[in-house]
Design an enzyme around this catalytic site. Structure first.
Site, PDB file in Angstrom:
ATOM      1  N   ASP A  50       0.820  -1.208   0.000  1.00 35.14           N
ATOM      2  CA  ASP A  50       0.000   0.000   0.000  1.00 35.14           C
ATOM      3  C   ASP A  50       0.857   1.262   0.000  1.00 35.14           C
ATOM      4  OD1 ASP A  50      -2.549  -1.106  -0.100  1.00 35.14           O
ATOM      5  OD2 ASP A  50      -2.663  -1.375   2.060  1.00 35.14           O
ATOM      6  N   ASN A 123      -5.675   8.584   1.433  1.00 35.83           N
ATOM      7  CA  ASN A 123      -6.153   7.935   2.654  1.00 35.83           C
ATOM      8  C   ASN A 123      -6.556   8.903   3.751  1.00 35.83           C
ATOM      9  OD1 ASN A 123      -6.023   5.312   1.788  1.00 35.83           O
ATOM     10  ND2 ASN A 123      -4.106   4.819   2.826  1.00 35.83           N
ATOM     11  N   GLU A 124      -5.600   9.770   4.140  1.00 40.40           N
ATOM     12  CA  GLU A 124      -5.876  10.606   5.297  1.00 40.40           C
ATOM     13  C   GLU A 124      -4.931  11.792   5.400  1.00 40.40           C
ATOM     14  OE1 GLU A 124      -2.712   8.262   5.880  1.00 40.40           O
ATOM     15  OE2 GLU A 124      -4.493   7.121   6.432  1.00 40.40           O
ATOM     16  N   ASP A 152      -3.268  13.699  21.258  1.00 34.73           N
ATOM     17  CA  ASP A 152      -2.105  13.514  20.389  1.00 34.73           C
ATOM     18  C   ASP A 152      -2.340  14.043  18.984  1.00 34.73           C
ATOM     19  OD1 ASP A 152      -0.661  12.395  22.398  1.00 34.73           O
ATOM     20  OD2 ASP A 152      -0.316  10.469  21.432  1.00 34.73           O
ATOM     21  N   THR A 163      -9.417   1.839   6.400  1.00 29.97           N
ATOM     22  CA  THR A 163      -8.769   0.595   6.821  1.00 29.97           C
ATOM     23  C   THR A 163      -7.297   0.785   7.159  1.00 29.97           C
ATOM     24  OG1 THR A 163      -8.381   0.072   4.492  1.00 29.97           O
ATOM     25  CG2 THR A 163     -10.350  -0.873   5.512  1.00 29.97           C
ATOM     26  N   ALA A 164      -6.803   2.012   7.072  1.00 35.43           N
ATOM     27  CA  ALA A 164      -5.381   2.279   7.307  1.00 35.43           C
ATOM     28  C   ALA A 164      -5.170   2.826   8.731  1.00 35.43           C
ATOM     29  CB  ALA A 164      -4.868   3.243   6.246  1.00 35.43           C
ATOM     30  N   TYR A 165      -4.531   3.980   8.857  1.00 36.90           N
ATOM     31  CA  TYR A 165      -4.232   4.574  10.172  1.00 36.90           C
ATOM     32  C   TYR A 165      -5.515   4.771  10.976  1.00 36.90           C
ATOM     33  CZ  TYR A 165      -1.630   7.681  13.383  1.00 36.90           C
ATOM     34  OH  TYR A 165      -1.036   8.257  14.470  1.00 36.90           O
ATOM     35  N   ASN A 166      -6.570   5.145  10.306  1.00 41.62           N
ATOM     36  CA  ASN A 166      -7.855   5.354  10.961  1.00 41.62           C
ATOM     37  C   ASN A 166      -8.295   4.118  11.743  1.00 41.62           C
ATOM     38  OD1 ASN A 166     -10.750   6.576  11.184  1.00 41.62           O
ATOM     39  ND2 ASN A 166     -11.060   4.632  10.145  1.00 41.62           N
TER      40      ASN A 166
END
Length: 266
Positions: A50, A123-124, A152, A163-166
């Site tokens: 990814d 993604n974000e 933070d 589906t990633a950092y989130n």
């Protein structure tokens, strides 16, 4: 007429070997293969995981032609084609037996008192304090003040990025066919002194999310765009929204999102 395909890979031995094999097969099928983006490129292929896929799309400035990923890393959501399936992929591509998934990009306008810097994310976008400090921000949605947040940081993600950092931060997995943005707090402080929300907020895709940093120790913050950190000084606001820009993700016709989720997380 030139039939150009751009192929990029990371530096892993498996990726380089896959690139060489793929390139030879594409050339035998009548394509011209290059490793840079050409105005006549008709398809971009990213070999890796990814992270490699995101880097390729950013490096090529969100190309308007389809992009496809061949996975040589861990199970990924973008590169869903196995190196073992190269022959069937080439056949499917020649026969136009595939689907194109339009991926809308998250836009962000990062402003100081003097100018604004506009960026895009697949993604974000993550807003964090510098040097691992607690960050204090004012959160507004559609010009309505929501709260003063302390913690933070804050993740603003697309459905594709859910589906990633989130997800790692406790956010919800979202079907990419749904148009929305998700706000997920990173280690929020929730005490008598600081009352920060502790779960994700779901916003419609026409919302505008505005984050105003409150500087107490330093005048710099960290903004992470699809996993790449950028340090900014004297930022007055970060305004995020779903943009009109899209990338075209080529999928095999049998791709199914929830099957991929099951494979990745179960």
């Amino acid at each position: 007429m030139r039939k150009i395909i751009t192929v990029k890979s990371n530096e892993l031995k498996k990726s380089i070997a896959t690139k060489n094999l793929l390139s030879n097969k594409l050339i035998s099928a009548g394509f011209e293969v290059i490793d840079y983006f050409h105005p006549d490129t008709e398809l971009v292929i990213s070999i890796g995981g990814d992270g490699s896929f995101l880097k390729t799309v950013h490096d090529f400035n969100f190309p308007e032609v389809p992009v496809v990923g061949i996975n040589t890393g861990h199970l990924g959501f973008f590169p869903d084609i196995s190196p073992d399936d190269i022959d069937s992929f080439i056949t499917s591509y020649i026969n136009e037996d595939y689907v194109i998934q339009d991926i809308p990009l998250l836009g962000a306008s990062i402003c100081s008192d003097k100018h604004c810097n506009d960026i895009f994310a697949i993604n974000e976008v993550v807003v964090k304090g510098d040097k691992s400090r607690i960050i204090h921000i004012d959160l507004n949605i559609n010009d309505r003040h929501i709260q003063k947040f302390s913690g933070d940081g804050m993740i603003i993600s697309t459905p594709t990025g859910s589906t990633a950092y989130n997800y790692a931060a406790g956010g919800s997995i979202v079907d990419p066919s749904i148009s929305l943005m998700q706000l997920t707090p990173l280690y929020p402080i929730n005490t008598n002194a600081y009352r920060s929300f502790t779960s994700s907020i779901i916003c419609s895709n026409d919302s505008v999310i505005n984050i105003t940093p409150e500087y107490r120790f330093e005048n710099s913050i960290i903004i992470v765009i699809d996993g790449v950190e950028h340090k900014y000084n004297h930022i007055s606001s970060i305004k995020t929204f779903m943009s009109d820009v899209k990338i075209k993700l080529l999928r095999m016709s049998n791709y199914e999102f929830w099957s991929r989720v099951s494979e990745k997380f179960l």
